[in-house]
Design a protein around this motif. Sequence first.
Motif, PDB file in Angstrom:
ATOM      1  N   ALA A 134     142.123 -33.866   0.042  1.00  0.00           N
ATOM      2  CA  ALA A 134     142.610 -32.858  -0.898  1.00  0.00           C
ATOM      3  C   ALA A 134     142.102 -31.474  -0.533  1.00  0.00           C
ATOM      4  O   ALA A 134     142.844 -30.486  -0.576  1.00  0.00           O
ATOM      5  N   LYS A 135     140.838 -31.385  -0.135  1.00  0.00           N
ATOM      6  CA  LYS A 135     140.290 -30.104   0.278  1.00  0.00           C
ATOM      7  C   LYS A 135     140.933 -29.633   1.584  1.00  0.00           C
ATOM      8  O   LYS A 135     141.269 -28.452   1.741  1.00  0.00           O
ATOM      9  N   GLN A 170     147.127 -25.293   3.386  1.00  0.00           N
ATOM     10  CA  GLN A 170     148.121 -24.515   2.659  1.00  0.00           C
ATOM     11  C   GLN A 170     147.737 -23.045   2.594  1.00  0.00           C
ATOM     12  O   GLN A 170     148.599 -22.154   2.632  1.00  0.00           O
ATOM     13  N   THR A 171     146.442 -22.783   2.514  1.00  0.00           N
ATOM     14  CA  THR A 171     145.980 -21.390   2.521  1.00  0.00           C
ATOM     15  C   THR A 171     146.289 -20.733   3.863  1.00  0.00           C
ATOM     16  O   THR A 171     146.769 -19.594   3.917  1.00  0.00           O
ATOM     17  N   ARG A 172     146.037 -21.461   4.946  1.00  0.00           N
ATOM     18  CA  ARG A 172     146.358 -20.924   6.281  1.00  0.00           C
ATOM     19  C   ARG A 172     147.861 -20.750   6.444  1.00  0.00           C
ATOM     20  O   ARG A 172     148.326 -19.767   7.030  1.00  0.00           O
ATOM     21  N   THR A 200     153.465 -15.303   5.281  1.00  0.00           N
ATOM     22  CA  THR A 200     153.464 -13.934   4.760  1.00  0.00           C
ATOM     23  C   THR A 200     153.676 -12.970   5.915  1.00  0.00           C
ATOM     24  O   THR A 200     152.738 -12.461   6.528  1.00  0.00           O
ATOM     25  N   HIS A 201     154.919 -12.727   6.238  1.00  0.00           N
ATOM     26  CA  HIS A 201     155.284 -11.835   7.336  1.00  0.00           C
ATOM     27  C   HIS A 201     156.588 -11.141   6.959  1.00  0.00           C
ATOM     28  O   HIS A 201     157.528 -11.790   6.476  1.00  0.00           O
ATOM     29  N   ALA A 214     151.506 -30.914   7.993  1.00  0.00           N
ATOM     30  CA  ALA A 214     151.013 -30.014   6.951  1.00  0.00           C
ATOM     31  C   ALA A 214     150.827 -28.602   7.505  1.00  0.00           C
ATOM     32  O   ALA A 214     151.110 -27.609   6.829  1.00  0.00           O
ATOM     33  N   GLN A 215     150.382 -28.517   8.750  1.00  0.00           N
ATOM     34  CA  GLN A 215     150.126 -27.215   9.375  1.00  0.00           C
ATOM     35  C   GLN A 215     151.418 -26.623   9.922  1.00  0.00           C
ATOM     36  O   GLN A 215     152.174 -27.291  10.610  1.00  0.00           O
TER      37      GLN A 215
END
Length: 304
Positions: free
Chosen positions: A11-12, A18-20, A26-27, A132-133
């Motif tokens: 989970a961590k 998801q933060t990365r 965000t572009h 995920a990445q």
Amino acid sequence: MVPEPSSEAPAKSFTDIQTRNGSIYTHPGLLSLPPSSGTSSSSGKRHRFSIIVPESVTDQIILKCKAIASGTSVTHVFIAALAMALSELQPPKEESYAVRYVNHSMINLRPYCRAPYNTREHAAAPYHTVSAQALGIDLVVPGPPIDGKDDGQINELSQVATQVRDYFRTVRPTSSQDEQIAVSPLMFKSLTTPPGSDPHIVSDPPFCPAVISSLGNIGSIVSASHGPFELTNVWAASEPIGAGVAIFLGTWNGRIELSGVFDTRYHDSGYIRKFLERMLDSVSGGLDVDNCTAPIRVTPNEEK
């Protein structure tokens, strides 16, 4: 069917990933396929359009993809070509500007499922998820030529393909304990839309992502003959989400096939054909092989 995580660590990890990913997405110049002009039907149809590359050219592509760098594959090269083709279709500006292509890799979970779901005997076992990445490829849309010359900023196919290869190495699992496997249940959950929601809702103006799925050498998976029956062509397709275009890359009978599935509300067949040809032009130019699109066999398919 996937082993349950033994701790709260997945989970961590998923939250950190998801933060990365947020920083990748965000572009200001996220790449998508511009909609076809003049396409205004309120009730579109699903179409499939494919281009089959001659066997002699396919052999050249496979050979030269391996020569780029150790571990570089046809899949890596075509993902690079997709990103570059999208960048070439972006509107020009007075100066060059940065854009970014974002995608995720498909991951086959079958080898990491609990028995008997990890064997060929269990027909429902070939489960897939997306990594995920996220993959982020930064490219440049050049400005107008100055005195007949470009601005010197060129997107090189080999460099982009190597970047894609490096990404695949980081997300490809090697055991059931790998991070991508541990977070797969959380990835499934994040991709599941809430009951009653419409996954085909499109922004205004429409954002049309183009993603590619590599089927590999289909002949190594599907037998060309079974008793009196013989397969002359094998392909796969999926439902395009919203205004997106689902692109498939596969090899059958020694020939590469590149296909796209799309909604006619946003794109027409001629436009998709030119886009697939642009991808193949990027491959042939970047690898210095014969023209991938001449001669070609084109196959349009329509679905209601």
